[in-house]
Design a protein around this motif. Structure first.
Motif, PDB file in Angstrom:
ATOM      1  N   HIS A  38       0.817  -1.210   0.000  1.00 60.49           N
ATOM      2  CA  HIS A  38       0.000   0.000   0.000  1.00 60.49           C
ATOM      3  C   HIS A  38       0.854   1.265   0.000  1.00 60.49           C
ATOM      4  N   GLY A  39       2.162   1.102   0.048  1.00 62.95           N
ATOM      5  CA  GLY A  39       3.066   2.249   0.008  1.00 62.95           C
ATOM      6  C   GLY A  39       3.776   2.477   1.319  1.00 62.95           C
ATOM      7  N   PRO A  40       4.809   3.280   1.297  1.00 61.98           N
ATOM      8  CA  PRO A  40       5.649   3.479   2.472  1.00 61.98           C
ATOM      9  C   PRO A  40       5.052   4.393   3.540  1.00 61.98           C
ATOM     10  N   ASP A  41       3.951   5.060   3.212  1.00 63.89           N
ATOM     11  CA  ASP A  41       3.374   6.002   4.171  1.00 63.89           C
ATOM     12  C   ASP A  41       2.216   5.420   4.980  1.00 63.89           C
ATOM     13  N   VAL A  42       1.987   4.115   4.870  1.00 60.27           N
ATOM     14  CA  VAL A  42       0.981   3.453   5.706  1.00 60.27           C
ATOM     15  C   VAL A  42       1.385   3.670   7.161  1.00 60.27           C
ATOM     16  N   GLU A  43       0.424   4.016   7.996  1.00 58.90           N
ATOM     17  CA  GLU A  43       0.724   4.207   9.406  1.00 58.90           C
ATOM     18  C   GLU A  43       0.456   2.924  10.180  1.00 58.90           C
ATOM     19  N   VAL A  44       1.383   2.611  11.082  1.00 55.11           N
ATOM     20  CA  VAL A  44       1.244   1.431  11.933  1.00 55.11           C
ATOM     21  C   VAL A  44       1.438   1.843  13.377  1.00 55.11           C
ATOM     22  N   ALA A  45       0.825   1.090  14.265  1.00 59.54           N
ATOM     23  CA  ALA A  45       0.987   1.346  15.692  1.00 59.54           C
ATOM     24  C   ALA A  45       2.252   0.658  16.183  1.00 59.54           C
ATOM     25  N   VAL A  46       3.011   1.361  16.999  1.00 58.86           N
ATOM     26  CA  VAL A  46       4.179   0.798  17.673  1.00 58.86           C
ATOM     27  C   VAL A  46       4.052   1.156  19.150  1.00 58.86           C
ATOM     28  N   PRO A  47       4.603   0.317  20.031  1.00 57.10           N
ATOM     29  CA  PRO A  47       4.462   0.604  21.459  1.00 57.10           C
ATOM     30  C   PRO A  47       5.294   1.811  21.886  1.00 57.10           C
ATOM     31  N   GLU A  48       4.792   2.527  22.874  1.00 59.19           N
ATOM     32  CA  GLU A  48       5.587   3.583  23.503  1.00 59.19           C
ATOM     33  C   GLU A  48       6.695   2.900  24.293  1.00 59.19           C
ATOM     34  N   PRO A  49       7.926   3.382  24.219  1.00 58.38           N
ATOM     35  CA  PRO A  49       9.028   2.723  24.921  1.00 58.38           C
ATOM     36  C   PRO A  49       8.805   2.570  26.431  1.00 58.38           C
ATOM     37  N   ALA A  50       8.199   3.544  27.061  1.00 55.99           N
ATOM     38  CA  ALA A  50       8.016   3.499  28.515  1.00 55.99           C
ATOM     39  C   ALA A  50       6.817   2.666  28.954  1.00 55.99           C
ATOM     40  N   ASP A  51       5.874   2.419  28.039  1.00 59.22           N
ATOM     41  CA  ASP A  51       4.656   1.694  28.419  1.00 59.22           C
ATOM     42  C   ASP A  51       4.073   0.999  27.186  1.00 59.22           C
ATOM     43  N   PRO A  52       4.283  -0.323  27.043  1.00 58.01           N
ATOM     44  CA  PRO A  52       3.801  -1.028  25.853  1.00 58.01           C
ATOM     45  C   PRO A  52       2.277  -1.118  25.762  1.00 58.01           C
ATOM     46  N   ARG A  53       1.564  -0.616  26.764  1.00 57.67           N
ATOM     47  CA  ARG A  53       0.095  -0.576  26.672  1.00 57.67           C
ATOM     48  C   ARG A  53      -0.361   0.666  25.919  1.00 57.67           C
ATOM     49  N   ARG A  54       0.556   1.592  25.697  1.00 59.08           N
ATOM     50  CA  ARG A  54       0.251   2.819  24.948  1.00 59.08           C
ATOM     51  C   ARG A  54       0.938   2.734  23.594  1.00 59.08           C
ATOM     52  N   TRP A  55       0.401   3.428  22.607  1.00 54.39           N
ATOM     53  CA  TRP A  55       0.968   3.340  21.267  1.00 54.39           C
ATOM     54  C   TRP A  55       1.112   4.712  20.642  1.00 54.39           C
ATOM     55  N   ARG A  56       1.905   4.726  19.587  1.00 55.29           N
ATOM     56  CA  ARG A  56       2.054   5.896  18.732  1.00 55.29           C
ATOM     57  C   ARG A  56       2.077   5.404  17.297  1.00 55.29           C
ATOM     58  N   ALA A  57       1.748   6.268  16.367  1.00 57.50           N
ATOM     59  CA  ALA A  57       1.725   5.889  14.955  1.00 57.50           C
ATOM     60  C   ALA A  57       3.027   6.322  14.285  1.00 57.50           C
ATOM     61  N   LEU A  58       3.577   5.420  13.487  1.00 50.62           N
ATOM     62  CA  LEU A  58       4.742   5.721  12.658  1.00 50.62           C
ATOM     63  C   LEU A  58       4.429   5.298  11.226  1.00 50.62           C
ATOM     64  N   ARG A  59       5.044   5.991  10.266  1.00 52.73           N
ATOM     65  CA  ARG A  59       4.932   5.544   8.889  1.00 52.73           C
ATOM     66  C   ARG A  59       5.749   4.269   8.742  1.00 52.73           C
ATOM     67  N   LEU A  60       5.295   3.385   7.886  1.00 53.41           N
ATOM     68  CA  LEU A  60       5.985   2.117   7.692  1.00 53.41           C
ATOM     69  C   LEU A  60       7.437   2.330   7.279  1.00 53.41           C
ATOM     70  N   ARG A  61       7.698   3.350   6.457  1.00 52.81           N
ATOM     71  CA  ARG A  61       9.076   3.631   6.029  1.00 52.81           C
ATOM     72  C   ARG A  61       9.972   3.959   7.224  1.00 52.81           C
ATOM     73  N   ASP A  62       9.393   4.457   8.325  1.00 52.95           N
ATOM     74  CA  ASP A  62      10.175   4.797   9.510  1.00 52.95           C
ATOM     75  C   ASP A  62      10.334   3.618  10.463  1.00 52.95           C
ATOM     76  N   VAL A  63       9.428   2.645  10.355  1.00 50.99           N
ATOM     77  CA  VAL A  63       9.526   1.440  11.182  1.00 50.99           C
ATOM     78  C   VAL A  63      10.606   0.519  10.623  1.00 50.99           C
ATOM     79  N   GLN A  64      10.679   0.434   9.314  1.00 48.82           N
ATOM     80  CA  GLN A  64      11.637  -0.469   8.676  1.00 48.82           C
ATOM     81  C   GLN A  64      12.435   0.308   7.633  1.00 48.82           C
ATOM     82  N   PRO A  65      13.428   1.078   8.063  1.00 42.47           N
ATOM     83  CA  PRO A  65      14.174   1.905   7.109  1.00 42.47           C
ATOM     84  C   PRO A  65      15.109   1.124   6.185  1.00 42.47           C
TER      85      PRO A  65
END
Length: 79
Positions: free
Chosen positions: A32-59
């Motif tokens: 679907h392209g490199p700008d798909v947003e995915v949820a990743v865990p917050e480093p301090a609390d894996p019960r919370r999330w933030r969105a990153l573009r797929l290109r930033d998750v897997q550079p």
């Protein structure tokens, strides 16, 4: 906009955790392209999330060797 989130039950005491997409899921989402947003865990609390573009998750994904203006998939077509 296409997006993805993966949630797992850690245990009853710790509740649910957010997991970044695995490699297979990333490959499928990249269709679907490199700008798909995915949820990743917050480093301090894996019960919370933030969105990153797929290109930033897997550079280091293999398609990164192509120039940014060239994408190997046409929008709306399977990869």
């Amino acid at each position: 906009m296409t997006g993805s989130v993966c949630v797992t039950a850690a245990d009853e005491e710790r509740g649910y955790w957010i997991l970044a997409p695995c490699g297979v899921c990333q490959e499928r989402l990249f269709a679907h392209g490199p700008d798909v947003e995915v949820a990743v865990p917050e480093p301090a609390d894996p019960r919370r999330w933030r969105a990153l573009r797929l290109r930033d998750v897997q550079p280091h994904w293999w398609v990164r060797v192509f120039p940014d203006e060239v994408w190997p998939f046409e929008a709306g077509q399977p990869g």
